[in-house]
Design a protein around this motif. Structure first.
Motif, PDB file in Angstrom:
ATOM      1  N   GLU A  67       3.900   5.577  -8.005  1.00  0.00           N
ATOM      2  CA  GLU A  67       2.639   6.137  -7.731  1.00  0.00           C
ATOM      3  C   GLU A  67       1.777   5.446  -6.544  1.00  0.00           C
ATOM      4  O   GLU A  67       1.156   6.548  -5.534  1.00  0.00           O
ATOM      5  N   TYR A  68       2.037   4.634  -6.222  1.00  0.00           N
ATOM      6  CA  TYR A  68       1.637   3.727  -4.957  1.00  0.00           C
ATOM      7  C   TYR A  68       2.256   4.705  -3.763  1.00  0.00           C
ATOM      8  O   TYR A  68       1.560   4.998  -2.739  1.00  0.00           O
ATOM      9  N   VAL A  69       3.477   4.810  -3.547  1.00  0.00           N
ATOM     10  CA  VAL A  69       4.143   5.335  -2.553  1.00  0.00           C
ATOM     11  C   VAL A  69       3.702   6.792  -2.407  1.00  0.00           C
ATOM     12  O   VAL A  69       3.477   7.194  -1.246  1.00  0.00           O
ATOM     13  N   ARG A  70       3.558   7.564  -3.639  1.00  0.00           N
ATOM     14  CA  ARG A  70       3.159   9.014  -3.343  1.00  0.00           C
ATOM     15  C   ARG A  70       1.599   9.219  -2.853  1.00  0.00           C
ATOM     16  O   ARG A  70       1.446   9.785  -1.917  1.00  0.00           O
ATOM     17  N   ALA A  71       0.681   8.348  -3.406  1.00  0.00           N
ATOM     18  CA  ALA A  71      -0.828   8.417  -3.170  1.00  0.00           C
ATOM     19  C   ALA A  71      -0.992   7.901  -1.768  1.00  0.00           C
ATOM     20  O   ALA A  71      -1.641   8.304  -1.093  1.00  0.00           O
ATOM     21  N   TYR A  72      -0.218   6.871  -1.275  1.00  0.00           N
ATOM     22  CA  TYR A  72      -0.487   6.352   0.097  1.00  0.00           C
ATOM     23  C   TYR A  72       0.600   6.509   1.077  1.00  0.00           C
ATOM     24  O   TYR A  72       0.501   6.199   2.258  1.00  0.00           O
TER      25      TYR A  72
END
Length: 97
Positions: free
Chosen positions: A60-65
């Motif tokens: 989720e972190y990788v996708r969002a940022y």
């Protein structure tokens, strides 16, 4: 050995004798951010990173940022380094005052 803690937000560069003071500075002197995953408003710096990595998955972190593996490793390393030395009660006392 004592370590100086530098605020890593933008080009702030403020330096503190202890990590609790550095985190309290981040909370009080810098704008809050909206989490790119869930929209929660969080203090910038350590607490924003703590939020993302404790409330959301790495994916989720990788996708969002748009983050890469090195970004994840760097932030996880920072969390580990701080978590090893932070006194949660002292931090709470700093934030209450």
């Amino acid at each position: 050995m004592d370590t100086a803690w530098e605020c890593g937000i933008d080009d702030c560069g403020s330096v503190f004798e202890d990590v609790e003071s550095a985190i309290a500075h981040q909370v009080t002197a810098h704008e809050r951010l909206e989490c790119g995953v869930c929209g929660t408003i969080v203090p910038d710096g350590y607490l924003a990173i703590r939020h993302v990595f404790s409330e959301h998955s790495r994916a989720e972190y990788v996708r969002a940022y748009g983050a890469g593996a090195e970004d994840v490793r760097q932030r996880e390393g920072l969390l580990e380094e701080i978590d090893e030395v932070v006194d949660q009660q002292r931090l709470a006392d700093h934030l209450e005052s």
